[in-house]
Design an enzyme around this catalytic site. Structure first.
Site: not given
Ligand code: GA4
Length: 335
Positions: A208, A210, A266, A277
């Site tokens: 994904h 960020d 990443h 981890r």
């Molecule tokens: C990825 C980056 C951060 O960890 C996060 C994630 C969020 C979650 O886990 O709740 C998201 C993911 C993240 C991207 C797309 C959406 C939202 C899960 C998901 C499927 C907290 C964020 O802001 O985006």
């Protein structure tokens, strides 16, 4: 810097590839040089390691100890801090659309009031111990994020070098802290660890980008983080608990550079290690009502805006409506 077995070659099907070295930036160097190195790293890989960042080891280890203390608790106790809505304790489920991974985590809103509230379930015997560790850690990593954002803007010659750090320092900033705990992927015997193809297959947190502005991450000494680089290669990041790893988020790709910086893809794998981890990631985000559009200097007649303007609330909503690996920025392209 790059972990591979045997280094520096990685096997991809029949091909052998020379893995690129991921950039490291020593923040104690001359400011103008550091700014240039950061800009170069942000536009080539979108990811870099920072050393001499000024955050004391005690600030990091206090947060790590509190996190490990929580993850070591029995499941029924951890569940009291969940389910992740998206904040709180979550196990395996990521987001709301069916993504799963071999990970348990805590997602925290970084506002002090919210941290204090969450501490009651995260460390019910001594909530202030958790909230003070988290508060100290958040302030420290916020400074690192702001310093890097200022240097990025300076390196690009932006008129207002603090345009981005101001958003992170705003009391209404929507920044979040994520504590991730990845169980090791234990192979049946030590000998099978050598070049075991399955060792590549356990995904803790799938590929994904960020959504936010900038991510500042640290981990214990267990490997697992990989970044996707040009040429479709996954490069393993050597763990370094004394350093921070920084990556460009979607909003920065759009708003600082109109597409010049790379919001890097990443993922985290579960590796064959003696212990889990632990990673701690601070996601620096603007306030929800902030409008995201490129710095004026980055839009020219020959390079018009690649994305339409949107608010962070709109982008966040779109992110949560999609799967982890979906390309959310495509929804906001002008053509
Ligand atoms: C990825 C980056 C951060 O960890 C996060 C994630 C969020 C979650 O886990 O709740 C998201 C993911 C993240 C991207 C797309 C959406 C939202 C899960 C998901 C499927 C907290 C964020 O802001 O985006």
């Amino acid at each position: 810097m790059v972990v591979a077995s045997p280094p520096p070659l990685a096997r991809t099907g029949e091909k052998k590839l020379l893995l690129p070295k991921l950039p490291t930036v020593d923040l104690s160097g001359p400011r103008a040089d550091v700014a240039q190195q950061i800009v170069k790293a942000a536009e080539t890989v979108g990811f870099f390691k920072v050393t001499h960042h000024g955050v004391g080891p005690a600030t990091v280890s206090r947060m790590a100890q509190e996190s490990l203390g929580f993850f070591a608790r029995p499941d029924h106790e951890k569940k009291r801090a969940g389910p992740a809505d998206p904040f709180g304790y979550g196990c395996r489920n990521i987001g709301f659309n069916g993504d799963v991974g071999e990970v348990e985590y805590v997602l925290l809103n970084t506002h002090p009031g919210s941290i204090a509230q969450r501490s009651l379930t995260i460390n019910s015997t001594d909530p202030t111990k958790f909230s003070s560790a988290a508060g100290g850690y958040i302030e420290a990593v916020k400074e690192v994020a702001c310093e890097i954002l200022d240097m990025m803007a300076e390196g690009l010659g932006a008129t207002d070098a603090e345009a981005f750090s101001k958003l992170i320092r705003d009391v209404d900033s929507d920044s979040v802290l994520r504590l991730n705990h990845y169980p090791p992927f234990l192979l049946p015997s030590p000998s099978s660890a050598v070049d075991h193809p399955a060792a590549e297959l356990k995904v803790g947190f799938g590929a994904h980008t960020d959504p936010q502005i900038l991510t500042v991450l640290t981990s214990n000494d267990v490997a697992g983080l990989q970044v996707h680089v040009d040429g479709d290669v996954w490069v393993s990041v050597a763990p370094d608990p004394t350093a921070f790893f920084v990556n460009v988020g979607d909003v920065l790709q759009v708003a600082m550079t109109n597409g010049r910086f790379v919001s890097v893809k990443h993922r985290a794998l579960n590796v064959n290690a003696a212990k889990p981890r632990l990673s701690m990631a601070y996601f620096a985000a603007p306030p929800l009502n902030c409008t995201i559009s490129p710095l004026p200097e980055m839009v020219t007649p020959s390079r018009p805006s690649l994305y339409r303007a949107f608010t962070w609330a709109e982008y966040k909503k779109a992110s949560y409506s999609l799967r982890l690996g979906d390309s959310r920025l495509d929804l906001f392209k002008t053509q």
